[in-house]
Design an enzyme around this catalytic site. Structure first.
Site, PDB file in Angstrom:
ATOM      1  N   HIS A 181       0.790  -1.224   0.000  1.00 21.27           N
ATOM      2  CA  HIS A 181       0.000   0.000   0.000  1.00 21.27           C
ATOM      3  C   HIS A 181       0.826   1.279   0.000  1.00 21.27           C
ATOM      4  CE1 HIS A 181      -4.471   1.035   1.002  1.00 21.27           C
ATOM      5  NE2 HIS A 181      -4.032   1.633  -0.091  1.00 21.27           N
ATOM      6  N   ASP A 241      -9.873  -0.597   3.558  1.00 21.86           N
ATOM      7  CA  ASP A 241      -8.705  -1.129   4.278  1.00 21.86           C
ATOM      8  C   ASP A 241      -9.095  -1.488   5.712  1.00 21.86           C
ATOM      9  OD1 ASP A 241      -5.267   0.095   4.052  1.00 21.86           O
ATOM     10  OD2 ASP A 241      -6.065  -1.565   5.251  1.00 21.86           O
ATOM     11  N   HIS A 248      -6.958  -1.148   7.928  1.00 17.90           N
ATOM     12  CA  HIS A 248      -6.031  -0.254   8.642  1.00 17.90           C
ATOM     13  C   HIS A 248      -6.176   1.195   8.178  1.00 17.90           C
ATOM     14  CE1 HIS A 248      -4.264  -4.341   8.130  1.00 17.90           C
ATOM     15  NE2 HIS A 248      -4.053  -4.218   9.425  1.00 17.90           N
ATOM     16  N   ASP A 306      -3.523   3.288   7.970  1.00 15.67           N
ATOM     17  CA  ASP A 306      -2.296   3.603   7.203  1.00 15.67           C
ATOM     18  C   ASP A 306      -1.870   5.050   7.391  1.00 15.67           C
ATOM     19  OD1 ASP A 306      -2.859   1.412   4.291  1.00 15.67           O
ATOM     20  OD2 ASP A 306      -2.617   1.025   6.434  1.00 15.67           O
ATOM     21  N   HIS A 331       4.050   0.567   4.267  1.00 15.36           N
ATOM     22  CA  HIS A 331       2.673   0.289   3.840  1.00 15.36           C
ATOM     23  C   HIS A 331       1.670   0.766   4.903  1.00 15.36           C
ATOM     24  CE1 HIS A 331       2.418  -3.987   5.821  1.00 15.36           C
ATOM     25  NE2 HIS A 331       2.830  -3.065   6.663  1.00 15.36           N
ATOM     26  N   ASP A 388      -7.206  -1.969  -0.585  1.00 10.96           N
ATOM     27  CA  ASP A 388      -6.281  -2.880   0.105  1.00 10.96           C
ATOM     28  C   ASP A 388      -7.098  -4.131   0.401  1.00 10.96           C
ATOM     29  OD1 ASP A 388      -4.135  -2.498   3.052  1.00 10.96           O
ATOM     30  OD2 ASP A 388      -4.950  -4.303   2.116  1.00 10.96           O
ATOM     31  N   ASP A 428      -6.868  -6.436   2.306  1.00  9.08           N
ATOM     32  CA  ASP A 428      -7.095  -6.862   3.697  1.00  9.08           C
ATOM     33  C   ASP A 428      -8.284  -6.138   4.336  1.00  9.08           C
ATOM     34  OD1 ASP A 428      -4.181  -5.100   4.981  1.00  9.08           O
ATOM     35  OD2 ASP A 428      -6.257  -4.426   5.019  1.00  9.08           O
ATOM     36  N   GLU A 483      -1.661  -5.141  -1.673  1.00  7.09           N
ATOM     37  CA  GLU A 483      -1.483  -6.077  -0.554  1.00  7.09           C
ATOM     38  C   GLU A 483      -1.862  -7.519  -0.890  1.00  7.09           C
ATOM     39  OE1 GLU A 483       0.132  -5.390   2.216  1.00  7.09           O
ATOM     40  OE2 GLU A 483       0.382  -3.261   1.832  1.00  7.09           O
TER      41      GLU A 483
HETATM   42  N1  X7A Z   1      -0.642  -0.307  11.500  1.00  2.00           N
HETATM   43  C1  X7A Z   1       0.324  -1.330  11.195  1.00  2.00           C
HETATM   44  C2  X7A Z   1      -0.238  -2.201  10.046  1.00  2.00           C
HETATM   45  C3  X7A Z   1      -0.185  -1.514   8.723  1.00  2.00           C
HETATM   46  C4  X7A Z   1      -0.870  -2.336   7.631  1.00  2.00           C
HETATM   47  C5  X7A Z   1      -0.586  -1.756   6.273  1.00  2.00           C
HETATM   48  B1  X7A Z   1      -1.659  -2.062   5.148  1.00  2.00           B
HETATM   49  O1  X7A Z   1      -2.917  -1.490   5.554  1.00  2.00           O
HETATM   50  O2  X7A Z   1      -1.273  -1.393   3.951  1.00  2.00           O
HETATM   51  O3  X7A Z   1      -1.813  -3.454   4.957  1.00  2.00           O
HETATM   52  C6  X7A Z   1       0.633  -2.155  12.444  1.00  2.00           C
HETATM   53  C7  X7A Z   1      -0.385  -3.153  12.745  1.00  2.00           C
HETATM   54  N2  X7A Z   1      -0.297  -3.816  14.035  1.00  2.00           N
HETATM   55  C8  X7A Z   1       0.808  -3.382  14.928  1.00  2.00           C
HETATM   56  C9  X7A Z   1       0.765  -4.137  16.269  1.00  2.00           C
HETATM   57  C10 X7A Z   1       0.739  -5.632  16.067  1.00  2.00           C
HETATM   58  C11 X7A Z   1      -0.303  -6.046  15.071  1.00  2.00           C
HETATM   59  C12 X7A Z   1      -0.163  -5.258  13.782  1.00  2.00           C
HETATM   60  C13 X7A Z   1       1.638  -0.730  10.817  1.00  2.00           C
HETATM   61  O4  X7A Z   1       2.577  -1.518  10.652  1.00  2.00           O
HETATM   62  O5  X7A Z   1       1.721   0.499  10.728  1.00  2.00           O
HETATM   63 MN    MN Z   2       1.907  -4.800   3.305  1.00  2.00          MN
HETATM   64 MN    MN Z   3      -3.384  -0.502   3.542  1.00  2.00          MN
HETATM   65 MN    MN Z   4      -4.447  -3.014   5.380  1.00  2.00          MN
END
Ligand code: X7A
Ligand code: MN
Ligand code: MN
Ligand code: MN
Length: 287
Positions: free
Chosen positions: A95, A115, A117, A119, A132, A209, A211, A254
């Site tokens: 992403h 999504d 998330h 992001d 991402h 995304d 997911d 993703e």
């Molecule tokens: N918010 C997260 C996930 C980001 C997903 C990116 B996407 O939407 O493009 O796929 C962290 C997520 N979270 C952190 C604590 C443990 C579980 C995962 C991050 O790494 O920033």
């Molecule tokens: Mn990713």
């Molecule tokens: Mn995303």
């Molecule tokens: Mn996501």
């Protein structure tokens, strides 16, 4: 009656070779194949990116120069497609590519962020350092993310009210403050495009995304979160966007075939993504 959607679609395949072949094979079968597809006139282009050596992290942003340069290249490719008057489909990849894709698709409003998330982590708040999880922060004028090596070219082009989240259900603590409370319930509805937004007649960008969907539908992805959008809901959202006649660019991100435990899992992930893309480009359930 359905507004006539320009049938000249333009696919840009953006990939660090993740699933390029799998997805393009499906898309060639469906989207632009005269017999089975929607009869779209498609121009296909593949972008290749260089890995920048010694690309040290910048705070909690990994590979900033590689990601920044790739997005700079993508932004000009998307800009070219839009100048050509075509609808742009960018197939990723992760992403972080939305930084380039949305920057190249300037003056877009609203951006539909489909999504699990938000992001919206910055290099200072991200726990993972993965970019991402940061594209929205890089794009928002309000957050003033700057000084990241590789992103000297970037001019934030979005305001928070330009973004409509769908499927949101995993927001980090550090992302909460940026995320106004009144927007939480909004993300539960599927009636995503308010009449006011449509009346602005601005080009709509869907950043999809996979997911955001329920994990059993799209298992071959990096950060699945239970309780996602169903296939029926996802198709409904895409059909609504098609009916506006304003859908102007779509990112599909993703999908990671390497994360599918079986071929069936990869197939299900790609097929689900393709069926939603096709609905956004005019494939109607009522035939
Ligand atoms: N918010 C997260 C996930 C980001 C997903 C990116 B996407 O939407 O493009 O796929 C962290 C997520 N979270 C952190 C604590 C443990 C579980 C995962 C991050 O790494 O920033
Ligand atoms: Mn990713
Ligand atoms: Mn995303
Ligand atoms: Mn996501």
């Amino acid at each position: 009656s359905r507004p006539a959607q320009s049938i000249s679609e333009h696919l840009i395949f953006v990939s660090l070779n993740q699933g390029r072949n799998t997805i393009s094979a499906w898309l060639s079968e469906c989207v632009w194949n005269e017999k089975t597809g929607l009869g779209c006139d498609v121009k296909d282009r593949e972008l290749k990116f260089d890995i920048i050596p010694n690309d040290h992290p910048y705070h909690n942003a990994k590979n900033p120069r590689t990601v920044g340069r790739a997005n700079e290249k993508l932004a000009s490719a998307v800009e070219e497609v839009k100048k050509d008057g075509r609808t742009c489909l960018v197939v990723g990849g992760d992403h972080s590519l939305a930084i380039g894709s949305i920057s190249g698709h300037a003056k877009t409003e609203p951006v539909i962020w489909f999504d699990a998330h938000a992001d919206i982590n910055t290099p200072l708040t991200s726990l993972s350092g993965n970019m991402h999880g940061q594209p929205v922060a890089f794009l928002l004028k309000e957050l003033k993310v700057s000084g990241v090596p590789g992103f000297e070219w970037l001019k934030p082009c979005l305001s928070a009210e330009d973004i409509v989240y769908i499927g949101l259900r995993d927001v980090d603590d550090a992302e909460q403050p940026t995320f106004p409370k009144d927007r939480q319930e909004q993300t539960l509805s599927l009636n995503i495009i308010s009449p006011q937004k449509i009346n602005k007649k601005k080009p709509i960008h869907l950043s999809f995304d996979v997911d955001g969907l329920d994990p059993p539908l799209t298992p071959a992805t990096g950060t699945p979160v239970p309780g996602g959008v169903t296939l029926r809901e996802g198709i409904y959202v895409a059909e609504q966007l098609y009916k506006t006649g304003l859908l102007s660019a779509v990112d599909t991100v993703e999908i990671n075939p390497r994360l599918g435990k079986t071929q069936e899992e990869v197939d299900s992930t790609v097929n689900t993504a393709v069926s939603i893309i096709l609905s956004g480009f005019g494939k109607a359930r009522e035939g």
